[in-house]
Design an enzyme around this catalytic site. Sequence first.
Site, PDB file in Angstrom:
ATOM      1  N   GLY A  94      65.350  21.456 -48.766  1.00 31.28           N
ATOM      2  CA  GLY A  94      66.053  20.889 -49.911  1.00 31.28           C
ATOM      3  C   GLY A  94      65.215  19.901 -50.681  1.00 31.28           C
ATOM      4  O   GLY A  94      64.210  20.274 -51.285  1.00 31.28           O
ATOM      5  N   ARG A 124      59.575  26.206 -45.926  1.00 29.49           N
ATOM      6  CA  ARG A 124      60.043  25.995 -47.301  1.00 29.49           C
ATOM      7  C   ARG A 124      59.006  26.483 -48.306  1.00 29.49           C
ATOM      8  O   ARG A 124      57.843  26.714 -47.977  1.00 29.49           O
ATOM      9  CB  ARG A 124      60.313  24.507 -47.529  1.00 29.49           C
ATOM     10  CG  ARG A 124      59.073  23.648 -47.380  1.00 29.49           C
ATOM     11  CD  ARG A 124      59.220  22.259 -47.968  1.00 29.49           C
ATOM     12  NE  ARG A 124      58.067  21.431 -47.657  1.00 29.49           N
ATOM     13  CZ  ARG A 124      56.896  21.491 -48.284  1.00 29.49           C
ATOM     14  NH1 ARG A 124      56.713  22.354 -49.259  1.00 29.49           N
ATOM     15  NH2 ARG A 124      55.902  20.690 -47.945  1.00 29.49           N
ATOM     16  N   CYS A 151      52.228  18.273 -53.605  1.00 32.56           N
ATOM     17  CA  CYS A 151      52.693  19.533 -54.197  1.00 32.56           C
ATOM     18  C   CYS A 151      51.595  20.264 -54.963  1.00 32.56           C
ATOM     19  O   CYS A 151      51.876  21.138 -55.793  1.00 32.56           O
ATOM     20  CB  CYS A 151      53.908  19.296 -55.098  1.00 32.56           C
ATOM     21  SG  CYS A 151      55.264  18.463 -54.250  1.00 32.56           S
ATOM     22  N   GLY A 196      56.579  25.905 -51.714  1.00 32.60           N
ATOM     23  CA  GLY A 196      55.757  24.801 -52.172  1.00 32.60           C
ATOM     24  C   GLY A 196      54.547  24.533 -51.300  1.00 32.60           C
ATOM     25  O   GLY A 196      54.250  25.258 -50.346  1.00 32.60           O
ATOM     26  N   LEU A 197      53.840  23.450 -51.628  1.00 27.57           N
ATOM     27  CA  LEU A 197      52.614  23.062 -50.947  1.00 27.57           C
ATOM     28  C   LEU A 197      52.846  21.803 -50.119  1.00 27.57           C
ATOM     29  O   LEU A 197      53.929  21.602 -49.588  1.00 27.57           O
ATOM     30  CB  LEU A 197      51.501  22.885 -51.992  1.00 27.57           C
ATOM     31  CG  LEU A 197      51.076  24.179 -52.702  1.00 27.57           C
ATOM     32  CD1 LEU A 197      50.224  23.870 -53.935  1.00 27.57           C
ATOM     33  CD2 LEU A 197      50.313  25.085 -51.759  1.00 27.57           C
ATOM     34  N   ALA A 198      51.843  20.955 -50.015  1.00 27.89           N
ATOM     35  CA  ALA A 198      51.924  19.787 -49.133  1.00 27.89           C
ATOM     36  C   ALA A 198      52.673  18.633 -49.783  1.00 27.89           C
ATOM     37  O   ALA A 198      52.561  18.397 -50.991  1.00 27.89           O
ATOM     38  CB  ALA A 198      50.515  19.329 -48.755  1.00 27.89           C
ATOM     39  N   THR A 199      53.420  17.903 -48.951  1.00 29.81           N
ATOM     40  CA  THR A 199      54.053  16.674 -49.404  1.00 29.81           C
ATOM     41  C   THR A 199      54.197  15.724 -48.223  1.00 29.81           C
ATOM     42  O   THR A 199      53.814  16.042 -47.102  1.00 29.81           O
ATOM     43  CB  THR A 199      55.410  16.936 -50.081  1.00 29.81           C
ATOM     44  OG1 THR A 199      55.823  15.747 -50.768  1.00 29.81           O
ATOM     45  CG2 THR A 199      56.469  17.343 -49.078  1.00 29.81           C
ATOM     46  N   PHE A 200      54.737  14.559 -48.498  1.00 31.18           N
ATOM     47  CA  PHE A 200      54.908  13.521 -47.477  1.00 31.18           C
ATOM     48  C   PHE A 200      56.379  13.197 -47.306  1.00 31.18           C
ATOM     49  O   PHE A 200      57.133  13.159 -48.281  1.00 31.18           O
ATOM     50  CB  PHE A 200      54.155  12.245 -47.891  1.00 31.18           C
ATOM     51  CG  PHE A 200      54.466  11.060 -47.024  1.00 31.18           C
ATOM     52  CD1 PHE A 200      53.895  10.937 -45.766  1.00 31.18           C
ATOM     53  CD2 PHE A 200      55.367  10.085 -47.443  1.00 31.18           C
ATOM     54  CE1 PHE A 200      54.210   9.860 -44.943  1.00 31.18           C
ATOM     55  CE2 PHE A 200      55.680   9.012 -46.634  1.00 31.18           C
ATOM     56  CZ  PHE A 200      55.101   8.901 -45.378  1.00 31.18           C
ATOM     57  N   ALA A 206      60.846  15.355 -54.634  1.00 31.35           N
ATOM     58  CA  ALA A 206      60.242  16.661 -54.377  1.00 31.35           C
ATOM     59  C   ALA A 206      61.312  17.638 -53.897  1.00 31.35           C
ATOM     60  O   ALA A 206      62.229  17.244 -53.162  1.00 31.35           O
ATOM     61  CB  ALA A 206      59.140  16.536 -53.328  1.00 31.35           C
TER      62      ALA A 206
END
Length: 227
Positions: A162, A80, A180, A82-86, A149
Amino acid sequence: MGPRVLLVRMGRLPYAEALALQERWLRRLQTAQGPGAEAGALLLGEPAGPVYTAGLRGGLRPDEETRLRALGADVRRTGRGGLATFHGPGQLLAHPVLDLRPLGLRLRTHVAALETCAVGLCRRLGLPDARARPAPYTGVWLDERKICAIGVRCGRHITSHGLALNCCTDLAWFEHIVPCGLEGMGVTSLSEELQRQITVEEAMEPFLEAFEEAFQCTLTLHEENSD
């Protein structure tokens, strides 16, 4: 009525299984041909355990991945944006695997429709100030607090990944990363804002209403034995 989109209720499942199911639906949509075929599927579920994900732009160094795994979380690299997320329990996970052409959308308007879905859900539950913000603040916000997010992938008009919307997520997991890549911004959840427990199950139906409205489509429940 609008184009038909199949609704796939994944339930609560490991994030890796959600990704595998997404790939199956991607292959199905890529080979679908002829009039009358559905515009795709909306995969809806809740992660069963904690997982940090990095997008195409990265966001996690190898030493950070090691540190996060030591907390008991899985770490995954995804396709996907974007950067890092949880991702974790208490989070509404929505992966629309869609052919944008019958929906009359392009990638930018697809992302905008996802933001509209999340805003519509928040407003239906009593948070009228939820809003989308200009880049780089993709997602949905309440003041300086991010509640949803968004990160998508799109190839040959077909989308995957998504949004992830915090319902009753343990927000402490976000403290171990810069979500993010946005320094100094907070995160929140429906439960935190409304000061009562909002489960993923409670958020499902208003989200589906908001999805049909934003994408101008008709959702049809997919039965597993119908393949």
